[in-house]
Design a protein around this motif. Structure first.
Motif, PDB file in Angstrom:
ATOM      1  N   PHE A 181     -11.903 -27.492  13.534  1.00  0.00           N
ATOM      2  CA  PHE A 181     -13.385 -27.320  14.059  1.00  0.00           C
ATOM      3  C   PHE A 181     -14.274 -27.522  15.439  1.00  0.00           C
ATOM      4  O   PHE A 181     -14.462 -26.464  15.355  1.00  0.00           O
ATOM      5  CB  PHE A 181     -14.326 -28.642  12.538  1.00  0.00           C
ATOM      6  N   LEU A 182     -12.992 -28.323  15.617  1.00  0.00           N
ATOM      7  CA  LEU A 182     -13.509 -28.805  17.675  1.00  0.00           C
ATOM      8  C   LEU A 182     -13.199 -27.880  17.868  1.00  0.00           C
ATOM      9  O   LEU A 182     -13.874 -26.809  19.181  1.00  0.00           O
ATOM     10  CB  LEU A 182     -12.855 -30.348  17.979  1.00  0.00           C
ATOM     11  N   ALA A 183     -11.953 -26.783  17.852  1.00  0.00           N
ATOM     12  CA  ALA A 183     -11.262 -25.663  18.583  1.00  0.00           C
ATOM     13  C   ALA A 183     -12.548 -24.795  18.453  1.00  0.00           C
ATOM     14  O   ALA A 183     -12.732 -23.708  19.162  1.00  0.00           O
ATOM     15  CB  ALA A 183      -9.936 -25.489  18.222  1.00  0.00           C
ATOM     16  N   ASN A 184     -13.534 -24.586  17.445  1.00  0.00           N
ATOM     17  CA  ASN A 184     -14.128 -23.242  16.820  1.00  0.00           C
ATOM     18  C   ASN A 184     -15.897 -23.103  17.289  1.00  0.00           C
ATOM     19  O   ASN A 184     -16.298 -22.495  16.796  1.00  0.00           O
ATOM     20  CB  ASN A 184     -13.524 -22.675  15.219  1.00  0.00           C
ATOM     21  N   GLN A 185     -15.654 -24.576  17.828  1.00  0.00           N
ATOM     22  CA  GLN A 185     -16.961 -25.031  18.581  1.00  0.00           C
ATOM     23  C   GLN A 185     -17.862 -24.173  19.566  1.00  0.00           C
ATOM     24  O   GLN A 185     -16.885 -23.798  20.882  1.00  0.00           O
ATOM     25  CB  GLN A 185     -17.660 -26.492  18.811  1.00  0.00           C
ATOM     26  N   ALA A 186     -19.310 -23.931  19.050  1.00  0.00           N
ATOM     27  CA  ALA A 186     -19.599 -23.511  20.862  1.00  0.00           C
ATOM     28  C   ALA A 186     -20.927 -23.592  21.021  1.00  0.00           C
ATOM     29  O   ALA A 186     -21.261 -23.465  19.980  1.00  0.00           O
ATOM     30  CB  ALA A 186     -19.601 -21.745  20.582  1.00  0.00           C
ATOM     31  N   ALA A 187     -21.171 -23.731  22.021  1.00  0.00           N
ATOM     32  CA  ALA A 187     -23.159 -23.678  22.101  1.00  0.00           C
ATOM     33  C   ALA A 187     -23.324 -23.094  23.377  1.00  0.00           C
ATOM     34  O   ALA A 187     -22.856 -23.538  24.181  1.00  0.00           O
ATOM     35  CB  ALA A 187     -23.213 -25.255  22.410  1.00  0.00           C
ATOM     36  N   ILE A 188     -24.735 -22.293  23.244  1.00  0.00           N
ATOM     37  CA  ILE A 188     -25.701 -21.843  24.328  1.00  0.00           C
ATOM     38  C   ILE A 188     -26.818 -22.337  24.604  1.00  0.00           C
ATOM     39  O   ILE A 188     -27.641 -22.919  23.461  1.00  0.00           O
ATOM     40  CB  ILE A 188     -25.004 -20.474  24.172  1.00  0.00           C
ATOM     41  N   LEU A 189     -27.481 -22.580  25.594  1.00  0.00           N
ATOM     42  CA  LEU A 189     -28.905 -22.863  25.975  1.00  0.00           C
ATOM     43  C   LEU A 189     -29.101 -21.950  26.404  1.00  0.00           C
ATOM     44  O   LEU A 189     -29.036 -20.909  27.418  1.00  0.00           O
ATOM     45  CB  LEU A 189     -28.817 -24.375  26.838  1.00  0.00           C
ATOM     46  N   ILE A 190     -30.843 -21.243  26.952  1.00  0.00           N
ATOM     47  CA  ILE A 190     -31.205 -20.556  26.541  1.00  0.00           C
ATOM     48  C   ILE A 190     -32.742 -21.616  27.111  1.00  0.00           C
ATOM     49  O   ILE A 190     -33.396 -21.396  26.212  1.00  0.00           O
ATOM     50  CB  ILE A 190     -31.441 -19.550  25.592  1.00  0.00           C
ATOM     51  N   GLY A 221     -11.303 -14.355  21.120  1.00  0.00           N
ATOM     52  CA  GLY A 221     -11.928 -14.236  22.364  1.00  0.00           C
ATOM     53  C   GLY A 221     -13.455 -13.877  23.223  1.00  0.00           C
ATOM     54  O   GLY A 221     -13.947 -14.429  23.623  1.00  0.00           O
ATOM     55  N   ILE A 222     -14.151 -14.573  21.723  1.00  0.00           N
ATOM     56  CA  ILE A 222     -15.456 -14.070  21.396  1.00  0.00           C
ATOM     57  C   ILE A 222     -16.089 -15.189  20.753  1.00  0.00           C
ATOM     58  O   ILE A 222     -15.563 -16.022  19.792  1.00  0.00           O
ATOM     59  CB  ILE A 222     -15.622 -12.831  20.319  1.00  0.00           C
ATOM     60  N   ALA A 223     -17.398 -15.777  21.980  1.00  0.00           N
ATOM     61  CA  ALA A 223     -18.336 -16.735  21.184  1.00  0.00           C
ATOM     62  C   ALA A 223     -19.337 -16.186  19.682  1.00  0.00           C
ATOM     63  O   ALA A 223     -19.345 -15.164  20.553  1.00  0.00           O
ATOM     64  CB  ALA A 223     -18.470 -17.649  21.954  1.00  0.00           C
ATOM     65  N   CYS A 224     -19.750 -16.615  18.922  1.00  0.00           N
ATOM     66  CA  CYS A 224     -20.669 -16.279  18.255  1.00  0.00           C
ATOM     67  C   CYS A 224     -21.924 -16.604  18.416  1.00  0.00           C
ATOM     68  O   CYS A 224     -21.474 -18.246  17.446  1.00  0.00           O
ATOM     69  CB  CYS A 224     -20.274 -15.125  17.070  1.00  0.00           C
ATOM     70  N   PHE A 225     -22.854 -16.310  18.270  1.00  0.00           N
ATOM     71  CA  PHE A 225     -24.041 -16.851  17.797  1.00  0.00           C
ATOM     72  C   PHE A 225     -25.540 -16.123  17.578  1.00  0.00           C
ATOM     73  O   PHE A 225     -26.031 -15.144  17.353  1.00  0.00           O
ATOM     74  CB  PHE A 225     -25.448 -17.323  19.254  1.00  0.00           C
ATOM     75  N   ASN A 226     -25.833 -16.996  16.195  1.00  0.00           N
ATOM     76  CA  ASN A 226     -27.270 -16.412  15.651  1.00  0.00           C
ATOM     77  C   ASN A 226     -28.308 -17.012  16.039  1.00  0.00           C
ATOM     78  O   ASN A 226     -28.995 -18.243  15.493  1.00  0.00           O
ATOM     79  CB  ASN A 226     -27.723 -16.340  14.277  1.00  0.00           C
ATOM     80  N   MET A 227     -29.375 -16.272  17.327  1.00  0.00           N
ATOM     81  CA  MET A 227     -30.299 -16.596  17.017  1.00  0.00           C
ATOM     82  C   MET A 227     -31.736 -16.804  16.053  1.00  0.00           C
ATOM     83  O   MET A 227     -32.040 -17.812  17.060  1.00  0.00           O
ATOM     84  CB  MET A 227     -31.478 -15.567  18.086  1.00  0.00           C
ATOM     85  N   MET A 228     -31.749 -16.395  15.110  1.00  0.00           N
ATOM     86  CA  MET A 228     -31.918 -17.131  14.095  1.00  0.00           C
ATOM     87  C   MET A 228     -32.056 -19.445  13.422  1.00  0.00           C
ATOM     88  O   MET A 228     -32.833 -20.019  13.135  1.00  0.00           O
ATOM     89  CB  MET A 228     -32.482 -16.428  13.170  1.00  0.00           C
ATOM     90  N   ASP A 229     -30.720 -19.566  14.176  1.00  0.00           N
ATOM     91  CA  ASP A 229     -30.262 -20.740  14.604  1.00  0.00           C
ATOM     92  C   ASP A 229     -30.391 -21.586  15.453  1.00  0.00           C
ATOM     93  O   ASP A 229     -30.431 -22.301  15.586  1.00  0.00           O
ATOM     94  CB  ASP A 229     -28.207 -20.835  14.117  1.00  0.00           C
TER      95      ASP A 229
END
Length: 122
Positions: free
Chosen positions: A4-13, A107-115
């Motif tokens: 779980f921790l190895a798959n976590q990703a976060a960004i701030l816009i 080598g990819i991080a994915c984010f759903n903008m609706m979240d």
């Protein structure tokens, strides 16, 4: 490290400052890339951060020694304008956190903008 921790990703816009902050942990979970590329899919409202090499077009070099406050920052008025065109009703004065997942082998991080969650509006 747990899966779980190895798959976590976060960004701030940050819409007001035209800033995108990629958390250092996200980059580490991606395999500590030297270069990244940001991709936006307007149809499904997703953002991807992909490991890249320096010969790929429109890449950003990660200088690990310059990462401060545990995040890598990019400034792009053009990218923020394009995110606005996707049709998500984000406050132009607000900052938004998006949690996502890393696919470490790719080598990819994915984010759903609706979240996205607004973290301030000042």
């Amino acid at each position: 490290m747990s899966d779980f921790l190895a798959n976590q990703a976060a960004i701030l816009i940050d819409m007001k400052k035209c800033r995108i902050r990629i958390h250092k942990t996200t980059l580490k979970n991606m395999g500590k890339p030297e270069y990244i590329q940001l991709l936006v899919n307007p149809d499904n409202r997703r953002i991807a951060i992909c490991s890249a090499d320096k010969n790929t077009s429109q890449v950003h070099r990660i200088v690990w020694s310059r990462i401060v406050d545990n995040s890598f920052e990019l400034y792009s008025k053009y990218l923020i304008e394009k995110l606005n065109e996707v049709g998500i009703d984000w406050n132009p004065e607000g900052s938004y956190r998006i949690l996502g997942l890393v696919l470490p082998r790719k080598g990819i991080a994915c984010f759903n903008m609706m979240d996205a969650t607004m973290i301030n509006n000042s």
